[in-house]
Design an enzyme around this catalytic site. Structure first.
Site, PDB file in Angstrom:
ATOM      1  CB  ALA A   1      -7.516  14.511  -8.200  1.00 14.68           C
ATOM      2  CE  LYS A   2      -2.012  20.398  -6.982  1.00 19.54           C
ATOM      3  NZ  LYS A   2      -0.763  19.645  -7.083  1.00 19.54           N
ATOM      4  N   GLY A   3      -6.819  19.636  -5.097  1.00 20.16           N
ATOM      5  CA  GLY A   3      -7.804  20.182  -4.163  1.00 20.16           C
ATOM      6  C   GLY A   3      -7.195  21.269  -3.311  1.00 20.16           C
TER       7      GLY A   3
END
Length: 411
Positions: free
Chosen positions: A101-103
């Site tokens: 994931a990444k944000g």
């Protein structure tokens, strides 16, 4: 080629080497979930301001999704997608039970006060708290964020779900952070480099290193390399670049950087053009800053025999081909800089168990994972007759594909 296009290209090459079914290949590329939220906060002067926050959850076949949150004015959905996908393959290469994931939030943290950053972080957490968690998605720090940001996320999340320290990693030690986490990515780079050089009958001692980027990763890598007898002959950061054929005094340079916010002005070396840092004469080049810095324009001029990718996606595919023809060996990012997420995993494990490890155990376990990871990558290189980048990608993609099929998701 941007980061997403390059990552997709490497994935497709790996999928072909593995002979993946076309439907499975397509499903592995599609993110599990993409989140986009508006975050409106009152500024210190009472006015309202809005920012856009993102979270891309790429894959959870092998476990909860894992990835950083960055605060930067140019947070780009394509880049976040690419980095989320890279995290999926990186956690699989490291063989830790996570997906990717990444944000991020499109903001300039240097233009916000501490109280404004806290309000922004808490509003962002309020918008996504149902979509993250110990067994769902575990955020961590990234560009523009740090342990304090993780502490705010933990506190805000706990208001909804009860105290859950394993919800985020990279926390302050006082809130369940792991000893050894701050140096983990740089230490992982050291262990990865040692594993690579051992393959060629070499050791760190006596090798000449050039390091682009002297932030957390680059500075720790430089310090640990110098302690092993390596000679760091040139480094750069956003303020400038310095060089010394005798080798730089890394502890002295770190003290200078802390006091002056950059390497510029350090008297233990000669100032050089930061744009030339990648083509300085050395044995091992460590790009530890931005993506896409090694490209077709400078690849022919690189003198290093080995490149260890401490940054995410520092080498463009065109440069890969040029460097391969020159015989330059590249240790890819999805293996070389996996020390940070590996020790984040250790932090998560410690939080779940409620039992904290001492720093020697953390570092010993990291060494074990990095050494085993290199062997696994080399085995895939032998199986598929490919370079280290494709060895790492085939290793990661194969592990995710197998988990996907075993869970019955491949139909």
């Amino acid at each position: 080629m941007n980061a997403l296009a390059a990552t997709n290209r490497n994935f497709r090459l790996a999928a072909r080497l593995l002979g993946l079914d076309s439907k499975l290949e397509r499903s592995l590329l599609i993110p599990f979930r993409e989140i986009k939220v508006e975050c409106t906060i009152p500024k210190d002067d009472g006015s309202l301001v809005s920012f856009v926050g993102f979270r891309v959850q790429h894959d959870n076949a092998r476990g909860p999704m894992k990835g950083g949150i960055r605060y930067h004015p140019e947070v780009d959905p394509d880049e976040v997608n690419a980095l989320a996908q890279l995290m999926t393959w990186k956690t699989a290469v490291a063989n830790i039970p996570y997906g990717g994931a990444k944000g991020g939030i499109g903001c300039n943290p240097s233009e916000l006060s501490v109280s404004e950053l806290e309000r922004l972080t808490r509003v962002f957490t309020q918008k996504i708290h149902d979509l993250i968690g110990v067994q769902i998605d575990v955020p961590a720090p990234d560009m523009g964020t740090g342990p304090q940001t993780m502490a705010w996320i933990l506190d805000e999340y706990s208001k909804f779900h009860g105290y859950s320290p394993a919800t985020v990693t990279g926390k302050p030690i006082d809130l369940g952070g792991s000893l050894g986490r701050y140096a983990a990515t740089g230490r992982g780079v050291l262990y990865a480099t040692e594993a690579l050089l051992k393959e060629y009958g070499k050791s760190i001692a006596g090798q000449r290193f050039v390091i682009q980027g002297f932030g957390n990763v680059g500075s720790w890598a430089a310090l640990l390399i110098s302690q092993r007898g390596g000679k760091v002959v040139a480094v750069s950061d956003v303020t400038g670049a310095i060089k010394s054929e005798k080798g730089l005094d890394i502890p002295g340079l770190m003290k200078h950087v802390k006091e002056n916010n950059g390497v510029k002005g350090f008297h233990g070396g000669d100032a050089v053009d930061p744009n030339s840092i990648l083509v300085e004469d050395c044995d091992i080049l460590i790009p530890a800053a931005l993506g896409g810095v090694i490209n077709r324009d400078n690849a022919n001029d690189i003198k290093a025999k080995f490149i260890v990718e401490a940054a995410n996606h520092p080498t463009d595919p065109e440069a890969d081909e040029i460097l391969a023809k020159k015989g330059v060996v590249i240790l890819p990012d999805i293996y070389a800089n996996s020390g940070g997420v590996t020790v984040s995993y250790f932090e998560w494990v410690q939080n779940i168990q409620g039992f904290m490890w001492d720093e020697e155990k953390v570092n010993a376990e990291l060494h074990k994972y990095m050494t085993r990871g290199f062997k696994d990558v080399k085995d895939m290189c032998s199986t598929h007759n490919c370079d280290l980048r494709m060895g790492a990608f085939t290793l990661g993609v194969n592990r995710v594909a197998r988990a996907t099929l075993l869970r019955g998701w491949g139909a």
